[in-house]
Design a protein around this motif. Structure first.
Motif, PDB file in Angstrom:
ATOM      1  N   SER A  37       0.394  -1.529  -0.291  1.00  0.00           N
ATOM      2  CA  SER A  37       0.263   0.347  -0.002  1.00  0.00           C
ATOM      3  C   SER A  37       1.088   1.226   0.123  1.00  0.00           C
ATOM      4  CB  SER A  37      -0.804  -0.033   1.199  1.00  0.00           C
ATOM      5  OG  SER A  37      -0.137  -0.076   2.625  1.00  0.00           O
ATOM      6  N   GLU A  95       0.926   3.341   2.238  1.00  0.00           N
ATOM      7  CA  GLU A  95       1.328   3.908   2.962  1.00  0.00           C
ATOM      8  C   GLU A  95       2.666   2.801   3.901  1.00  0.00           C
ATOM      9  OE1 GLU A  95      -2.011   3.296   2.122  1.00  0.00           O
ATOM     10  OE2 GLU A  95      -2.926   5.533   3.003  1.00  0.00           O
ATOM     11  N   GLN A  96       2.284   1.317   3.087  1.00  0.00           N
ATOM     12  CA  GLN A  96       3.427   0.663   3.778  1.00  0.00           C
ATOM     13  C   GLN A  96       4.951   1.314   3.255  1.00  0.00           C
ATOM     14  OE1 GLN A  96       1.374  -2.404   2.402  1.00  0.00           O
ATOM     15  NE2 GLN A  96       1.998  -3.387   3.945  1.00  0.00           N
ATOM     16  N   VAL A 130       5.273   4.613   1.637  1.00  0.00           N
ATOM     17  CA  VAL A 130       6.270   5.671   3.054  1.00  0.00           C
ATOM     18  C   VAL A 130       6.763   5.297   4.005  1.00  0.00           C
ATOM     19  CG1 VAL A 130       4.677   8.193   4.240  1.00  0.00           C
ATOM     20  CG2 VAL A 130       4.438   7.411   1.844  1.00  0.00           C
ATOM     21  N   ARG A 131       6.271   4.237   5.125  1.00  0.00           N
ATOM     22  CA  ARG A 131       7.188   3.739   6.187  1.00  0.00           C
ATOM     23  C   ARG A 131       8.540   3.201   6.126  1.00  0.00           C
ATOM     24  NH1 ARG A 131       1.404   2.103   7.525  1.00  0.00           N
ATOM     25  NH2 ARG A 131       1.932   0.466   7.314  1.00  0.00           N
ATOM     26  N   SER A 173       5.306  14.036  10.285  1.00  0.00           N
ATOM     27  CA  SER A 173       3.949  14.305  10.180  1.00  0.00           C
ATOM     28  C   SER A 173       2.995  15.969  10.207  1.00  0.00           C
ATOM     29  CB  SER A 173       2.883  13.903  11.641  1.00  0.00           C
ATOM     30  OG  SER A 173       3.616  13.650  12.175  1.00  0.00           O
ATOM     31  N   GLU A 209      -2.699   8.265  -2.169  1.00  0.00           N
ATOM     32  CA  GLU A 209      -3.298   7.203  -0.722  1.00  0.00           C
ATOM     33  C   GLU A 209      -4.525   6.681  -1.004  1.00  0.00           C
ATOM     34  OE1 GLU A 209      -4.064   9.582   3.408  1.00  0.00           O
ATOM     35  OE2 GLU A 209      -3.653  10.805   1.495  1.00  0.00           O
TER      36      GLU A 209
END
Length: 89
Positions: A31, A33-34, A36-37, A45, A69
């Protein structure tokens, strides 16, 4: 019987990352989000932070593009991600 790999080797911002198969969706997707991490630990943030994620050599069509996103992309060994962020303030 085909043996499932324990991890998929990808490149994020020029660095090799091994993504455990257990972290992927059933379709082998990672994903937004994954990603980005994986790029930033911890990710910046704030209300004005915007991430841009591009990829190439994905595991399915389209083979390259932008990830937004809430969306995911199928990965394979050698998938490359470039992740940047801006502060709109």
């Amino acid at each position: 019987m085909v043996e499932e790999k324990a991890a998929v080797e990808i490149i994020v911002n020029g660095r090799k990352k091994d993504v455990p198969s257990s972290a992927l969706s059933a379709e082998g997707e990672l994903s937004f989000e994954q990603v980005v991490r994986l790029a930033f630990d911890p990710p910046p943030s704030g209300p004005d932070i915007v991430f841009t994620v591009s990829y190439r050599n994905a595991g399915d069509a389209p083979r390259d593009g932008s990830l937004v996103e809430g969306k995911s992309v199928k990965i394979q060994d050698g998938t490359v991600f470039n992740v940047t962020f801006t502060d709109k303030s």
